[in-house]
Design a protein around this motif. Structure first.
Motif, mmCIF file in Angstrom:
data_model
loop_
_atom_site.group_PDB
_atom_site.id
_atom_site.type_symbol
_atom_site.label_atom_id
_atom_site.label_comp_id
_atom_site.label_asym_id
_atom_site.label_seq_id
_atom_site.Cartn_x
_atom_site.Cartn_y
_atom_site.Cartn_z
ATOM 1 N N THR A 1 -4.762 3.490 10.382
ATOM 2 C CA THR A 1 -5.759 3.822 9.369
ATOM 3 C C THR A 1 -7.086 3.110 9.569
ATOM 4 O OG1 THR A 1 -5.019 2.027 7.896
ATOM 5 C CG2 THR A 1 -3.936 4.181 7.658
ATOM 6 N N ALA B 1 0.112 4.210 -2.507
ATOM 7 C CA ALA B 1 -0.066 5.585 -2.026
ATOM 8 C C ALA B 1 0.698 6.582 -2.889
ATOM 9 C CB ALA B 1 0.388 5.690 -0.569
ATOM 10 N N ARG B 2 1.859 6.162 -3.394
ATOM 11 C CA ARG B 2 2.610 7.047 -4.285
ATOM 12 C C ARG B 2 1.978 7.111 -5.673
ATOM 13 N NH1 ARG B 2 6.856 4.554 -1.346
ATOM 14 N NH2 ARG B 2 7.206 2.962 -2.949
ATOM 15 N N THR C 1 0.817 -1.222 0.000
ATOM 16 C CA THR C 1 0.000 0.000 0.000
ATOM 17 C C THR C 1 0.847 1.267 0.000
ATOM 18 O OG1 THR C 1 -0.214 -0.078 2.424
ATOM 19 C CG2 THR C 1 -1.963 -1.114 1.107
ATOM 20 N N ASP C 2 2.094 1.192 0.449
ATOM 21 C CA ASP C 2 2.967 2.364 0.354
ATOM 22 C C ASP C 2 3.219 2.725 -1.106
ATOM 23 O OD1 ASP C 2 3.233 3.096 2.957
ATOM 24 O OD2 ASP C 2 5.278 2.352 3.218
ATOM 25 N N ILE D 1 -6.483 4.465 -2.080
ATOM 26 C CA ILE D 1 -5.531 3.382 -1.813
ATOM 27 C C ILE D 1 -6.270 2.065 -1.641
ATOM 28 C CG2 ILE D 1 -3.866 2.504 -0.129
ATOM 29 C CD1 ILE D 1 -3.165 5.497 0.427
ATOM 30 N N LEU E 1 -6.998 10.256 0.415
ATOM 31 C CA LEU E 1 -6.096 9.196 -0.038
ATOM 32 C C LEU E 1 -6.551 7.785 0.330
ATOM 33 C CD1 LEU E 1 -2.583 10.780 0.612
ATOM 34 C CD2 LEU E 1 -3.961 10.797 -1.475
ATOM 35 N N HIS E 2 -7.081 7.588 1.530
ATOM 36 C CA HIS E 2 -7.392 6.236 1.963
ATOM 37 C C HIS E 2 -8.392 5.509 1.065
ATOM 38 C CE1 HIS E 2 -5.840 6.832 6.361
ATOM 39 N NE2 HIS E 2 -4.900 6.909 5.456
ATOM 40 N N GLU F 1 -6.283 12.154 4.747
ATOM 41 C CA GLU F 1 -6.656 10.741 4.816
ATOM 42 C C GLU F 1 -7.978 10.490 4.105
ATOM 43 O OE1 GLU F 1 -6.648 10.063 8.993
ATOM 44 O OE2 GLU F 1 -4.478 9.710 9.095
#
Length: 216
Positions: free
Chosen positions: A126, A43-44, A39-40, A99, A95-96, A92
């Motif tokens: 999260t 996220a990008r 997930t990192d 993602i 983005l969440h 958040e």
């Protein structure tokens, strides 16, 4: 955790504190053919130039979060949300969902695998992926994390301690775990522990698929 649908791969979430060794564990499992979704990385990807995610971030925080090339200036964005809970929650909220949606799209591409490994460093913070079948925590003592951080990032002990303090408490992570990988020994010890975890997850997946076959 909610029970997954019968016949589907196990959804296994891998988490752990900073410098605990999550990458070493996920790399070893990837080497065994386990599909790994990080997930990192997602996220990008959801804030690449011209993406809806980046447009939403700029709308919320202004063009100052962009660098001269139109890329997200992560340092500037961190400054915007640093010590500002409302700003962090706004970020958040943008983005969440992006993602999670992309992660689940990728999970659905692996119906024929025994299990999918989803790497979520900030799982507890999260609250995402509450339907995971297993939560694997890579655990090390705080003193080990500090030493690794100082060596890895060339920072002072005080800086490393601040980084740890900003994350979820170790005991909270362990309380959420169904499986724990202790990473306080040698690389060979870690390899053996990951091997045992892999065999355990394969067995769990096989049992669930067998139940699904008997009870369609």
């Amino acid at each position: 955790m909610k029970e997954s649908r019968h016949g589907k791969p196990l959804l296994v979430v891998l988490t752990g504190g900073i410098a605990s060794g999550k990458t070493a564990v996920s790399d070893q499992l990837a080497g065994k053919g386990v599909p790994v979704i990080d997930t990192d990385r997602i996220a990008r990807e959801v804030v690449t130039p011209d993406s809806p995610g980046l447009q939403a971030v700029v709308k919320a925080f202004g063009p100052a979060v962009l660098d001269d090339n139109g890329n997200l200036d992560r340092a500037a964005l961190r400054q915007e949300v640093f010590d500002d809970d409302s700003a962090r929650r706004r970020l958040e909220a943008i983005l969440h969902p992006l993602i999670e949606s992309e992660a689940r799209r990728r999970i659905d591409q692996h119906d024929n695998d025994a299990y999918v490994l989803l790497v979520v460093p900030l799982l507890i913070e999260t609250g995402l992926f509450a339907d995971a079948d297993r939560v694997v925590v890579v655990d090390v003592p705080a003193s080990t994390q500090i030493e690794r951080l100082m060596a890895r990032d060339d920072i002072t002990r005080e800086q490393a301690e601040r980084m740890l303090a900003a994350q979820t408490d170790r005991q909270q992570r362990l309380a959420a775990a169904t499986d724990v990988i202790e990473n306080d020994g040698s690389l060979e010890q870690l390899r053996q522990r990951v091997d045992r975890l892999h065999e355990h997850l394969l067995a769990l997946s096989s049992r669930r698929r067998n139940r699904s076959t008997r009870n369609p």
